[in-house]
Enzyme design. Structure first.
Site, short mmCIF file in Angstrom:
data_model
loop_
_atom_site.label_atom_id
_atom_site.label_comp_id
_atom_site.label_asym_id
_atom_site.label_seq_id
_atom_site.Cartn_x
_atom_site.Cartn_y
_atom_site.Cartn_z
N ASP A 1 -10.56 11.16 10.19
CA ASP A 1 -10.30 10.70 8.82
C ASP A 1 -10.97 9.35 8.56
OD1 ASP A 1 -9.32 11.13 6.28
OD2 ASP A 1 -7.33 10.31 6.68
N GLY B 1 0.41 5.83 0.45
CA GLY B 1 -0.44 7.00 0.68
C GLY B 1 0.39 8.24 0.84
N GLY B 2 -0.24 9.33 1.27
CA GLY B 2 0.46 10.59 1.44
C GLY B 2 1.50 10.54 2.54
N PHE B 3 1.33 9.59 3.47
CA PHE B 3 2.25 9.46 4.61
C PHE B 3 3.53 8.72 4.24
CE2 PHE B 3 -0.74 5.95 4.42
CZ PHE B 3 0.11 4.86 4.37
N GLY B 4 3.46 7.84 3.23
CA GLY B 4 4.58 6.96 2.90
C GLY B 4 4.07 5.66 2.30
N LYS C 1 4.09 0.23 8.39
CA LYS C 1 3.82 1.54 7.79
C LYS C 1 5.06 2.42 7.98
CE LYS C 1 0.42 5.27 8.38
NZ LYS C 1 -0.80 5.61 9.14
N GLY D 1 0.82 -1.21 0.00
CA GLY D 1 0.00 0.00 0.00
C GLY D 1 0.85 1.25 0.00
N VAL E 1 3.30 1.15 2.86
CA VAL E 1 3.03 0.04 3.78
C VAL E 1 3.61 -1.23 3.17
CG1 VAL E 1 1.26 -1.29 4.98
CG2 VAL E 1 0.90 1.14 4.56
#
Length: 315
Positions: A185, A68-71, A87, A66, A73
């Site tokens: 969220d 996302g904007g955070f980094g 993550k 996976g 997975v």
């Protein structure tokens, strides 16, 4: 001329080292803030891993599952063979607030509908180690992404139980913890499904902790949090109303609407000038059919209608 060149070079070196020093100081401040938070709270149920541990359990980040904007997975495995999801945070904000939010909030939870934090790492790289959810996130089974999982369609009974599970998880965050946790969220992407399709709320990077008796959160304290399409209006526009745990309830309502699949059957041109839930409400008032997929009997139809009504109440 050589004297002028020397002055320029010296000035450049001074500026360079000052910037390096400033960057190093900010990095140390972030690390100190995280360490102070960990010392103050003491996480007995979660394990502190080194970056080398994280690399070993993910086989040097070999299996990405996976992003996302955070980094990103990655799938991993603990020494005892237990599968985990790691993550790796690459886009952190400020002094590590999102990392602290996630560790601080989720480490306080213990509920069947909240994902379990196994451990974390904050030296060299920041990483969060979660229990592995074999069925991925809810967004893969609904909406436009549903075509990816036609081999495993979700029955209405399963969707109904998922909706109830998410609600139970939110009820626990808002009323069951010693400290009230506002997620900010809630959306299909942040609902993970275990092997039995039991839903678990995840991704607490935007969460805010407050005292149980504290119902209202100031916008200046929390800022705009959430995802367009699911974020409550009062979080964006302070003049509409107060931001509270009810903002999560709004996001839950929008999530349930997407689970039902009403949005897929709506012509975008019909709702371009009309708020989408209003269209649903008017559709219900007129007694029109939503032409939902997978309805095979009256029981399915009743569950779908309950989900639609609950979503509107929440919104």
């Amino acid at each position: 001329m050589f004297g002028l060149l020397g002055v320029v070079l010296t000035s450049a070196l001074i500026i360079y080292f000052l910037k390096r020093r400033c960057f190093w100081r900010r990095g140390n401040e972030r690390l100190e803030k995280i360490e102070a938070f960990i010392r103050t709270n003491g996480f007995h149920a979660t394990k502190l891993y080194t970056y080398l541990d994280i690399k070993k359990m993910t086989n040097s980040f070999n299996n990405k599952i996976g992003e996302g904007g955070f980094g990103s997975v990655y799938r991993g495995k603990l020494p005892d063979g237990c599968p985990v999801a790691v993550k790796l945070l690459t886009n952190t904000k400020g002094n590590g607030e999102d990392f602290i939010n996630e560790v601080g909030s989720i480490s306080r939870t213990s509920h069947v509908n909240i994902v379990t934090l196994v451990g974390f790492c904050y030296h060299k790289k920041r990483a969060l180690v979660y229990e592995f959810m074999p069925n991925g996130s809810l967004d893969k089974y609904i909406g436009n992404k549903g075509s990816q999982n036609k081999s495993c369609p979700l029955e209405w009974k399963t969707l109904y139980q998922i909706a109830i599970g998410i609600a139970r998880g939110l009820e626990y965050l808002h009323r069951g913890c010693n400290t009230r946790i506002m997620h900010f969220d809630i959306k299909p992407d942040n609902i993970l499904l275990d092997k039995d399709f039991t839903p678990k709320i995840s991704d607490f990077g935007l969460a805010k902790l407050c005292k149980k008796e504290q119902g209202i959160v100031s916008l200046s304290a929390c800022g705009v949090r959430g995802t367009i399409g699911y974020i409550a209006p009062e979080v964006i526009f302070g003049s509409i109303g107060n931001v509270s745990h009810k903002s999560d309830v709004y996001s839950y309502g929008m999530t349930v609407i997407d689970m039902v699949g009403v949005r897929e059957n709506v012509n975008a041109a019909q709702t371009s000038d009309l708020y989408f839930p209003n269209w649903i409400y008017e559709h219900l008032e007129q007694g029109l059919d939503f032409n939902l997929e997978g309805i095979i009997d009256e029981e399915d139809k009743e569950m779908a209608m309950k989900m639609i009504l609950v979503s509107l109440w929440c919104i």
